[in-house]
Design an enzyme around this catalytic site. Structure first.
Site, PDB file in Angstrom:
ATOM      1  N   TYR A 150     -32.900  49.525 -26.584  1.00  0.00           N
ATOM      2  CA  TYR A 150     -33.233  48.267 -27.261  1.00  0.00           C
ATOM      3  C   TYR A 150     -34.365  47.582 -26.520  1.00  0.00           C
ATOM      4  O   TYR A 150     -34.346  47.494 -25.288  1.00  0.00           O
ATOM      5  CB  TYR A 150     -32.010  47.340 -27.304  1.00  0.00           C
ATOM      6  CG  TYR A 150     -32.286  46.039 -28.028  1.00  0.00           C
ATOM      7  CD1 TYR A 150     -32.481  46.037 -29.409  1.00  0.00           C
ATOM      8  CD2 TYR A 150     -32.379  44.831 -27.350  1.00  0.00           C
ATOM      9  CE1 TYR A 150     -32.750  44.859 -30.093  1.00  0.00           C
ATOM     10  CE2 TYR A 150     -32.640  43.645 -28.019  1.00  0.00           C
ATOM     11  CZ  TYR A 150     -32.831  43.656 -29.394  1.00  0.00           C
ATOM     12  OH  TYR A 150     -33.095  42.486 -30.051  1.00  0.00           O
ATOM     13  N   ASP A 238     -38.572  48.785 -19.266  1.00  0.00           N
ATOM     14  CA  ASP A 238     -38.010  47.568 -19.817  1.00  0.00           C
ATOM     15  C   ASP A 238     -36.825  47.173 -18.937  1.00  0.00           C
ATOM     16  O   ASP A 238     -35.725  47.695 -19.098  1.00  0.00           O
ATOM     17  CB  ASP A 238     -37.589  47.794 -21.266  1.00  0.00           C
ATOM     18  CG  ASP A 238     -37.003  46.549 -21.895  1.00  0.00           C
ATOM     19  OD1 ASP A 238     -36.750  45.576 -21.154  1.00  0.00           O
ATOM     20  OD2 ASP A 238     -36.791  46.539 -23.121  1.00  0.00           O
ATOM     21  N   LYS A 266     -34.013  37.722 -19.556  1.00  0.00           N
ATOM     22  CA  LYS A 266     -32.596  37.461 -19.276  1.00  0.00           C
ATOM     23  C   LYS A 266     -32.333  36.766 -17.934  1.00  0.00           C
ATOM     24  O   LYS A 266     -32.543  35.580 -17.828  1.00  0.00           O
ATOM     25  CB  LYS A 266     -31.810  38.760 -19.457  1.00  0.00           C
ATOM     26  CG  LYS A 266     -31.912  39.234 -20.917  1.00  0.00           C
ATOM     27  CD  LYS A 266     -30.819  40.139 -21.392  1.00  0.00           C
ATOM     28  CE  LYS A 266     -30.868  40.211 -22.921  1.00  0.00           C
ATOM     29  NZ  LYS A 266     -31.131  41.536 -23.471  1.00  0.00           N
TER      30      LYS A 266
HETATM   31  C1  LIG Z   1     -32.249  41.653 -24.490  1.00  0.00           C
HETATM   32  C2  LIG Z   1     -33.251  42.700 -24.316  1.00  0.00           C
HETATM   33  C3  LIG Z   1     -34.545  42.577 -24.863  1.00  0.00           C
HETATM   34  C4  LIG Z   1     -34.957  41.408 -25.710  1.00  0.00           C
HETATM   35  O1  LIG Z   1     -34.932  40.201 -24.999  1.00  0.00           O
HETATM   36  P1  LIG Z   1     -34.832  38.807 -25.808  1.00  0.00           P
HETATM   37  O2  LIG Z   1     -34.939  37.772 -24.738  1.00  0.00           O
HETATM   38  O3  LIG Z   1     -33.502  38.825 -26.486  1.00  0.00           O
HETATM   39  O4  LIG Z   1     -35.967  38.779 -26.756  1.00  0.00           O
HETATM   40  C5  LIG Z   1     -35.448  43.576 -24.606  1.00  0.00           C
HETATM   41  N1  LIG Z   1     -35.125  44.635 -23.855  1.00  0.00           N
HETATM   42  C6  LIG Z   1     -33.901  44.795 -23.315  1.00  0.00           C
HETATM   43  C7  LIG Z   1     -33.602  45.980 -22.472  1.00  0.00           C
HETATM   44  C8  LIG Z   1     -32.919  43.833 -23.542  1.00  0.00           C
HETATM   45  O5  LIG Z   1     -31.695  44.005 -23.026  1.00  0.00           O
END
Ligand SMILES: *Cc1c(COP(=O)(O)O)cnc(C)c1O
Length: 426
Positions: A150, A238, A266
Site C-alpha cells: 500500500y 516507502d 504516520k
Molecule cells: C499509510 C500509508 C501510506 C499513506 O499515508 P497517508 O498518510 O494515509 O496518506 C503510504 N504508504 C504506506 C506504507 C502506508 O502505510
C-alpha cells in the site's frame, strides 16, 4: 481469565447512522469503516497513552495506534506542549520557520540516507512526490510496485497495467505502473531485464503492512537493491509505516539496505498530519526551485507539525524505547503461542518489531496470494470479541496492529487474557 463483557455503545450506533447521511460510508478514509468486520463504527472522543475512549464512556486498550502515528502512545505530554506552543505562535506562515530547519536536521540525523528532505502533509503526498521526482530525475516513465503493498491513494500507485484498486484512474496512467509479486526477486529480475531501460523507480514497502505484516525474506531487499542498481532505476522505500517504528532509522537501519529515496509519514509527526521524502542532495536538487520537478503545499512544513515531529524524534532517541516496543510485542506473541497451539484452526502470528498481525490463515503469509487465504469471517468474530471486551484492533484482518511506548506489561497481559478467551470461544 477475562470475563465476557459486552460494552454499551448506543451513542456510537446513533451517531453512525447520522454521519452516514453526510459523509459517504460515514468515514473520511474507507479502511476506518467496519465494512469488513460488520457492525457500526465506534465514535472515539479521547485518546491517552495506551487507551482510547468512545462517546459512550468505554475505555479500550488500543492496538490500532491511529494506523501507525501513535508510536509513543496517544498525547505524549512533551509533544502536546510543543504543538500548543507552536499553534499559539501561528499555525501556518507560508514562509520558512526555524522549526522546519530543526525538524529537517533531526530527520537527517535519524536517517542518514537522507541528505535533503521535503516535508508534505501525508504519506500519500510523500509517495506521489517521490514518484514524480524519480520520473523527473531519471527521465523515465514506468514505476514498479508489488502486489499487496500500500502506498496511499495517488493515481500511479492505485492502479497498474494488470490491476486497479479504484475506479477513476485512467488506463493511460495505469499503463505506466507495472506490478510484480512481493518476496519474489526472480519475477522482478525478469521484469527489469525486459523493461529496465524504461523504469524510473521500484517502489517497495520494506515490510508489507497491509497484507498481514509480511517481512522481507532473507536477502530479498538486498536483491531488490542490486537489481535497481544494475538497471539504474531508483529504489524508493516507502517507510511511511516502518519509518521510526522499526528503529529510529526505520527499515533501512533494521535491514541495512539503502534506498535512493525514502518516504515517511504516520509516526513522524507525533500525531500531526505529516509526510516527508528525502534522499541524496543530487536527486533532491531536481526539485523546483533548484531543478525542474514541481511539488508544493500550503501547509507543508507548518510549525505545529514540525514541533510535534521534533519532540517525537527526541522522545524516540531516549534510552530503551525500541527495547520496550520489542519486549511488549514479544510478550504478546509469547503469551499467545501456547493458546494457539491448542486451537482446532490455524493461526499465524506475524510481526516485525512493534508491527503485528494475528492471521487466521493456514500458512505464514509471505505475499499477496497467501493473504487471500486469510479467513476474514473468523477475524470479524475475533475483532468483535476483543472490542466488546475493551480491546481495539484494526477493523481489517490484514492491516498491521501496533504496540506503542505507552503499553505496559499489564496492558499486554490483559490483551493476552482477552485474546485467549476469545480465541478459545471462536
Ligand atoms: C499509510 C500509508 C501510506 C499513506 O499515508 P497517508 O498518510 O494515509 O496518506 C503510504 N504508504 C504506506 C506504507 C502506508 O502505510
Amino acid at each position: 481469565m477475562a470475563e465476557v463483557t459486552s460494552l454499551a455503545t448506543g451513542r456510537s450506533a446513533a451517531l453512525s447512522d447520522q454521519i452516514a447521511a453526510v459523509i459517504p460510508g460515514g468515514v473520511d478514509s474507507p479502511f476506518r469503516s467496519f465494512q469488513e468486520v460488520g457492525g457500526y463504527t465506534l465514535f472515539l472522543s479521547k485518546a491517552e497513552g495506551a487507551y482510547v475512549f468512545d462517546v459512550d464512556g468505554n475505555r479500550y486498550i488500543d492496538f490500532l495506534g491511529a494506523w501507525g502515528p501513535a508510536i509513543l502512545g496517544h498525547c505524549p505530554k512533551p509533544v502536546v506542549a510543543a504543538c500548543q506552543q507552536a499553534i499559539a505562535s501561528g499555525p501556518v506562515f507560508g514562509a520558512p520557520c526555524t522549526l522546519e530547519l530543526n525538524m529537517a536536521q533531526a530527520l537527517i540525523a535519524a536517517y542518514p540516507v537522507v541528505e535533503k528532505v521535503r516535508f508534505v502533509n501525508s504519506g500519500t503526498e510523500a509517495v506521489m512526490s517521490a514518484v514524480r521526482l524519480a520520473r523527473g530525475y531519471t527521465g523515465r516513465d514506468l514505476i514498479v510496485i508489488f502486489e499487496g503493498c500500500y502506498h496511499g491513494h495517488s493515481d500511479s500507485v492505485l492502479a497498474s497495467r494488470d490491476h486497479s484498486a479504484s475506479a477513476g484512474v485512467p488506463q493511460s496512467v495505469a499503463d505506466n505502473t507495472v506490478r510484480v509479486p512481493y518476496n519474489d526477486s526472480p519475477a522482478l529480475a525478469k521484469l527489469l531485464a525486459e523493461l529496465g531501460q524504461q523504469i524510473a523507480a521500484v517502489l517497495i514497502e520494506p515490510v508489507a503492512g497491509s497484507m498481514g505484516v509480511v517481512p522481507p525474506e532473507a536477502g530479498y531487499l538486498e536483491q531488490v537493491r542490486g537489481l535497481c542498481t544494475k538497471h539504474e532505476c531508483l529504489l524508493i522505500m516507502d517507510e511511511v509505516l516502518t519509518g521510526l517504528r522499526l528503529a529510529r532509522g526505520g527499515a533501512y537501519e533494521l535491514y541495512g539496505v539503502q534506498p535512493d529515496l525514502a518516504c515517511f509519514g504516520k509516526a513522524l509527526g507525533g500525531g500531526m498530519p505529516i509526510g516527508a521524502y528525502g534522499g541524496p542532495a543530487e536527486i533532491m536538487n531536481a526539485l523546483q526551485p533548484v531543478g525542474q520537478v514541481y511539488q508544493a503545499g500550503t501547509f507543508s512544513g507548518n510549525p505545529v507539525t514540525m514541533a510535534g515531529g521534533i519532540e517525537t524524534l527526541k522522545l524516540l532517541s531516549e534510552e530503551g524505547v525500541y527495547e520496550h516496543l520489542e519486549a511488549r510485542a514479544a510478550q504478546l506473541f509469547d503469551g499467545l503461542r501456547p493458546v494457539i497451539a491448542e486451537l482446532s484452526f490455524p493461526v499465524q502470528l506475524q510481526r516485525v518489531g512493534s508491527m503485528f498481525a494475528i492471521l487466521f490463515a493456514p500458512h505464514p503469509v509471505r505475499n499477496y496470494q497467501d493473504s487471500l487465504q486469510i479467513d476474514n469471517q473468523r477475524y470479524a468474530k475475533f475483532f468483535h470479541g476483543l472490542l466488546s471486551r475493551g480491546i481495539y484492533m484494526p477493523p481489517s484482518a490484514v492491516d498491521a496492529a501496533c504496540v506503542s511506548r505507552a503499553h505496559s506489561r499489564e496492558d499486554v497481559d490483559t490483551m493476552i487474557d482477552v485474546c485467549s478467551a476469545v480465541l478459545r470461544a471462536l
